[in-house]
Write a protein that holds these residues in place. Structure first.
Motif, mmCIF file in Angstrom:
data_model
loop_
_atom_site.group_PDB
_atom_site.id
_atom_site.type_symbol
_atom_site.label_atom_id
_atom_site.label_comp_id
_atom_site.label_asym_id
_atom_site.label_seq_id
_atom_site.Cartn_x
_atom_site.Cartn_y
_atom_site.Cartn_z
ATOM 1 N N UNK A 283 0.857 -1.186 0.000
ATOM 2 C CA UNK A 283 0.000 0.000 0.000
ATOM 3 C C UNK A 283 0.891 1.232 0.000
ATOM 4 N N UNK A 284 0.615 2.145 -0.917
ATOM 5 C CA UNK A 284 1.348 3.403 -0.978
ATOM 6 C C UNK A 284 0.625 4.444 -0.140
ATOM 7 N N UNK B 286 -14.508 -6.845 -7.400
ATOM 8 C CA UNK B 286 -13.381 -6.251 -6.672
ATOM 9 C C UNK B 286 -12.700 -5.168 -7.490
ATOM 10 N N UNK B 287 -12.485 -3.988 -6.930
ATOM 11 C CA UNK B 287 -11.700 -2.983 -7.657
ATOM 12 C C UNK B 287 -10.270 -3.462 -7.844
ATOM 13 N N UNK B 288 -9.701 -3.186 -9.003
ATOM 14 C CA UNK B 288 -8.345 -3.631 -9.289
ATOM 15 C C UNK B 288 -7.290 -2.681 -8.724
ATOM 16 N N UNK C 62 -3.447 1.198 -3.530
ATOM 17 C CA UNK C 62 -2.941 -0.162 -3.597
ATOM 18 C C UNK C 62 -3.816 -1.039 -4.452
ATOM 19 N N UNK C 63 -3.295 -2.223 -4.783
ATOM 20 C CA UNK C 63 -4.018 -3.157 -5.632
ATOM 21 C C UNK C 63 -4.841 -4.158 -4.828
ATOM 22 N N UNK C 64 -4.654 -4.214 -3.531
ATOM 23 C CA UNK C 64 -5.488 -5.040 -2.650
ATOM 24 C C UNK C 64 -6.418 -4.092 -1.902
ATOM 25 N N UNK C 65 -7.706 -4.033 -2.300
ATOM 26 C CA UNK C 65 -8.602 -3.056 -1.674
ATOM 27 C C UNK C 65 -8.809 -3.286 -0.177
#
Length: 296
Positions: free
Chosen positions: A4-5, A197-199, A228-231
């Motif tokens: 996560x940024x 799921x959002x990408x 991030x790519x993991x919501x």
């Protein structure tokens, strides 16, 4: 381990670009049908603090364009207002026109019925167009919420994809008697996360909202961006900024238990600003307190 940024800057464009620069995103955008969904629940001429700001949307569109998507769509679906009106009031419509990207109001027909395998509803009615999106970017605001505790990347999609022209404005009012989401909103959010799921999740504190929400609360400018790519991981970090743990946000607890993402902070790699420093910034901007609280 999820990444996560977490960035902070007085200029939202720079905070967005720095955050997305920490993430591997080219495969999400290059030659893909990309849909960006900004937070657009409702806005008035007097108050636009509860929705995505036009400069935020512009920054994300321009970043995505660098990777040459096959199509780039801004997919709107206001909950308590008409989408066109929210976009007009906020200036997001002018960004869309300036950037020459497509616009879809996914509250409108044609509709499709999609099965769900988790939560209080066995199916959901959505705009047909959302089924062709190859990459979905959830562009949301960091807010507290009176029913789901927080607003982050997950709820922004889960509670907007159901077509409001079918379920009613707002959807939770169930004015047509077509919705079971009111029976278990958190379970419904998780069911939608499983199916849609959002990408990529981008959540900004430009502005954030405290006290109450998703509208009518106290707006505070923090300059923070979480991406991030993991919501689930994105929303876990967002919850920490607002003072909650994964266990304290029911949809995050359920999503983590089902393995839909990582809700354990110890397993999330944060790039950019340290979480304790981001919490200090948030607390100072929101409450005037220079204190870095420990994440739960």
């Amino acid at each position: 381990m999820a990444t996560v940024a977490l960035t902070q800057h007085s200029k939202i464009r720079q905070a967005v670009e720095e955050a997305l620069g920490f993430l591997p995103v080219e495969e999400l955008f290059k030659n893909k049908i990309v849909a960006i969904h900004p937070n657009d629940t409702t806005a008035t001429e007097e108050d636009q603090s509860g929705v995505t700001q036009a400069d935020t949307l512009e920054a994300v569109i321009q970043f995505v364009k660098r990777f040459q998507p096959r199509e780039l769509i801004v997919s709107g679906g206001a909950g308590a207002s008409e989408t066109d009106e929210v976009f007009r009031i906020t200036g997001m419509d002018r960004v869309i026109e300036k950037e020459r990207v497509q616009y879809v109001d996914h509250n409108k027909p044609p509709f499709a019925t999609v099965p769900l395998d988790y939560g209080p509803m066995r199916e959901v009615v959505v705009h047909e167009g959302v089924l062709r999106y190859e990459t979905v970017v959830s562009l949301s605001q960091l807010k507290v919420h009176s029913q789901s505790v927080i607003v982050g990347a997950i709820k922004n999609i889960a509670m907007s994809w159901p077509a409001a022209d079918y379920y009613g404005h707002p959807r939770m009012a169930d004015q047509y008697g077509r919705s079971g989401m009111v029976e278990d909103k958190n379970g419904f959010i998780v069911g939608m996360l499983k199916r849609f799921p959002p990408h990529l999740g981008i959540v900004t504190g430009h502005p954030a909202m405290i006290a109450t929400g998703p509208t009518g609360g106290i707006a505070v400018e923090t300059g923070l961006v979480v991406a991030g790519r993991d919501p689930v991981s994105v929303d876990t970090v967002c919850a920490s900024l607002l003072g909650f743990s994964t266990m304290g946000v029911e949809y995050l607890r359920q999503a983590t238990k089902l393995g839909l993402g990582d809700g354990d902070l110890s397993r999330i790699e944060i790039k950019g600003v340290r979480l304790d420093e981001a919490m200090r910034i948030f607390n100072e901007r929101a409450y005037g307190v220079r204190k870095a609280l420990k994440s739960a």
